[in-house]
Design a protein around this motif. Sequence first.
Motif, PDB file in Angstrom:
ATOM      1  N   MET A   1      -1.710  -0.893  -3.741  1.00  0.00           N
ATOM      2  CA  MET A   1      -1.627  -2.330  -4.000  1.00  0.00           C
ATOM      3  C   MET A   1      -1.160  -2.586  -5.429  1.00  0.00           C
ATOM      4  N   TRP A   2      -1.707  -1.822  -6.366  1.00  0.00           N
ATOM      5  CA  TRP A   2      -1.289  -1.977  -7.764  1.00  0.00           C
ATOM      6  C   TRP A   2       0.198  -1.644  -7.913  1.00  0.00           C
ATOM      7  N   LEU A   3       0.620  -0.533  -7.319  1.00  0.00           N
ATOM      8  CA  LEU A   3       2.037  -0.150  -7.385  1.00  0.00           C
ATOM      9  C   LEU A   3       2.927  -1.218  -6.757  1.00  0.00           C
ATOM     10  N   TYR A   4       2.510  -1.720  -5.616  1.00  0.00           N
ATOM     11  CA  TYR A   4       3.301  -2.707  -4.876  1.00  0.00           C
ATOM     12  C   TYR A   4       3.455  -4.001  -5.670  1.00  0.00           C
ATOM     13  N   TYR A   5       2.350  -4.505  -6.229  1.00  0.00           N
ATOM     14  CA  TYR A   5       2.395  -5.798  -6.919  1.00  0.00           C
ATOM     15  C   TYR A   5       2.923  -5.723  -8.345  1.00  0.00           C
ATOM     16  N   THR A   6       2.747  -4.596  -9.010  1.00  0.00           N
ATOM     17  CA  THR A   6       3.211  -4.511 -10.401  1.00  0.00           C
ATOM     18  C   THR A   6       4.564  -3.817 -10.539  1.00  0.00           C
ATOM     19  N   ASN A   7       4.910  -2.962  -9.580  1.00  0.00           N
ATOM     20  CA  ASN A   7       6.167  -2.209  -9.604  1.00  0.00           C
ATOM     21  C   ASN A   7       6.450  -1.636 -10.995  1.00  0.00           C
ATOM     22  N   PRO A   8       5.574  -0.725 -11.472  1.00  0.00           N
ATOM     23  CA  PRO A   8       5.714  -0.219 -12.836  1.00  0.00           C
ATOM     24  C   PRO A   8       6.956   0.652 -13.044  1.00  0.00           C
ATOM     25  N   ILE A   9       7.481   1.225 -11.963  1.00  0.00           N
ATOM     26  CA  ILE A   9       8.679   2.063 -12.076  1.00  0.00           C
ATOM     27  C   ILE A   9       9.753   1.486 -11.157  1.00  0.00           C
ATOM     28  N   PRO A  10      10.720   0.787 -11.725  1.00  0.00           N
ATOM     29  CA  PRO A  10      11.775   0.197 -10.895  1.00  0.00           C
ATOM     30  C   PRO A  10      12.484   1.260 -10.052  1.00  0.00           C
ATOM     31  N   GLY A  11      12.822   0.876  -8.829  1.00  0.00           N
ATOM     32  CA  GLY A  11      13.517   1.779  -7.934  1.00  0.00           C
ATOM     33  C   GLY A  11      12.600   2.457  -6.930  1.00  0.00           C
ATOM     34  N   LEU A  12      11.292   2.277  -7.096  1.00  0.00           N
ATOM     35  CA  LEU A  12      10.342   2.914  -6.185  1.00  0.00           C
ATOM     36  C   LEU A  12       9.687   1.908  -5.227  1.00  0.00           C
ATOM     37  N   GLU A  13      10.360   0.813  -4.972  1.00  0.00           N
ATOM     38  CA  GLU A  13       9.778  -0.236  -4.145  1.00  0.00           C
ATOM     39  C   GLU A  13       9.384   0.273  -2.749  1.00  0.00           C
ATOM     40  N   THR A  14      10.256   1.063  -2.132  1.00  0.00           N
ATOM     41  CA  THR A  14       9.954   1.586  -0.793  1.00  0.00           C
ATOM     42  C   THR A  14       8.765   2.530  -0.846  1.00  0.00           C
ATOM     43  N   PHE A  15       8.734   3.425  -1.826  1.00  0.00           N
ATOM     44  CA  PHE A  15       7.599   4.332  -1.991  1.00  0.00           C
ATOM     45  C   PHE A  15       6.309   3.540  -2.172  1.00  0.00           C
ATOM     46  N   ASN A  16       6.345   2.517  -3.032  1.00  0.00           N
ATOM     47  CA  ASN A  16       5.160   1.699  -3.304  1.00  0.00           C
ATOM     48  C   ASN A  16       4.651   1.031  -2.028  1.00  0.00           C
ATOM     49  N   THR A  17       5.568   0.504  -1.242  1.00  0.00           N
ATOM     50  CA  THR A  17       5.193  -0.156   0.012  1.00  0.00           C
ATOM     51  C   THR A  17       4.561   0.833   0.980  1.00  0.00           C
ATOM     52  N   VAL A  18       5.176   2.001   1.125  1.00  0.00           N
ATOM     53  CA  VAL A  18       4.658   3.022   2.036  1.00  0.00           C
ATOM     54  C   VAL A  18       3.287   3.513   1.560  1.00  0.00           C
ATOM     55  N   PHE A  19       3.132   3.733   0.267  1.00  0.00           N
ATOM     56  CA  PHE A  19       1.857   4.181  -0.297  1.00  0.00           C
ATOM     57  C   PHE A  19       0.761   3.167   0.017  1.00  0.00           C
ATOM     58  N   PHE A  20       1.066   1.901  -0.176  1.00  0.00           N
ATOM     59  CA  PHE A  20       0.143   0.797   0.096  1.00  0.00           C
ATOM     60  C   PHE A  20      -0.247   0.790   1.578  1.00  0.00           C
ATOM     61  N   ILE A  21       0.742   0.888   2.454  1.00  0.00           N
ATOM     62  CA  ILE A  21       0.496   0.850   3.906  1.00  0.00           C
ATOM     63  C   ILE A  21      -0.305   2.069   4.366  1.00  0.00           C
ATOM     64  N   VAL A  22       0.061   3.244   3.891  1.00  0.00           N
ATOM     65  CA  VAL A  22      -0.644   4.464   4.302  1.00  0.00           C
ATOM     66  C   VAL A  22      -2.097   4.432   3.824  1.00  0.00           C
ATOM     67  N   GLY A  23      -2.319   4.033   2.586  1.00  0.00           N
ATOM     68  CA  GLY A  23      -3.689   3.925   2.073  1.00  0.00           C
ATOM     69  C   GLY A  23      -4.519   2.953   2.893  1.00  0.00           C
ATOM     70  N   GLY A  24      -3.953   1.797   3.186  1.00  0.00           N
ATOM     71  CA  GLY A  24      -4.656   0.807   3.995  1.00  0.00           C
ATOM     72  C   GLY A  24      -4.932   1.298   5.403  1.00  0.00           C
ATOM     73  N   THR A  25      -3.978   2.035   5.972  1.00  0.00           N
ATOM     74  CA  THR A  25      -4.150   2.565   7.322  1.00  0.00           C
ATOM     75  C   THR A  25      -5.253   3.621   7.365  1.00  0.00           C
ATOM     76  N   ILE A  26      -5.284   4.484   6.365  1.00  0.00           N
ATOM     77  CA  ILE A  26      -6.345   5.504   6.299  1.00  0.00           C
ATOM     78  C   ILE A  26      -7.709   4.821   6.180  1.00  0.00           C
ATOM     79  N   LEU A  27      -7.781   3.778   5.365  1.00  0.00           N
ATOM     80  CA  LEU A  27      -9.045   3.059   5.216  1.00  0.00           C
ATOM     81  C   LEU A  27      -9.439   2.375   6.524  1.00  0.00           C
ATOM     82  N   LEU A  28      -8.487   1.803   7.226  1.00  0.00           N
ATOM     83  CA  LEU A  28      -8.762   1.171   8.512  1.00  0.00           C
ATOM     84  C   LEU A  28      -9.298   2.198   9.513  1.00  0.00           C
ATOM     85  N   ILE A  29      -8.700   3.367   9.523  1.00  0.00           N
ATOM     86  CA  ILE A  29      -9.179   4.448  10.401  1.00  0.00           C
ATOM     87  C   ILE A  29     -10.605   4.842  10.019  1.00  0.00           C
ATOM     88  N   ALA A  30     -10.893   4.907   8.723  1.00  0.00           N
ATOM     89  CA  ALA A  30     -12.248   5.249   8.272  1.00  0.00           C
ATOM     90  C   ALA A  30     -13.253   4.204   8.750  1.00  0.00           C
TER      91      ALA A  30
END
Length: 132
Positions: free
Chosen positions: A85-114
Amino acid sequence: MDRTRFLVKTSAVYAFIGAFIGSHMAGGGGLELSAIHAHILVVGWLSLFAFAMFYKVFPIPKESKLALVHVWGSFIGVFGLTLGMWLYYTNPIPGLETFNTVFFIVGGTILLIAFAVFLVIAFKHGKYISED
């Protein structure tokens, strides 16, 4: 592994981070991190602490593989969701938008599974959950 101790210590780290972000926002006057601050406190501090108390109060078998999946899924999921979420909303490293989105989604999905695993534990080990 002592599930209760691990979850309480981890929740304490998230409580500090959430409080720090909150004080930073209050001191700086900006609310840009409010969603991240709220999620760190709710899923990082409160949920992990609630899970710790669940394992302390109810005698869920220590050898439960579901509990092991739940604890580690919660730990990884909270970390992935909040950092993502922090990576997605702050985008500290330009050019990693897709990575940030995927990281956010995967983390949320793992938490949902938990959380789903916790639901299964509550029903599977329901005989241990009692006021007696």
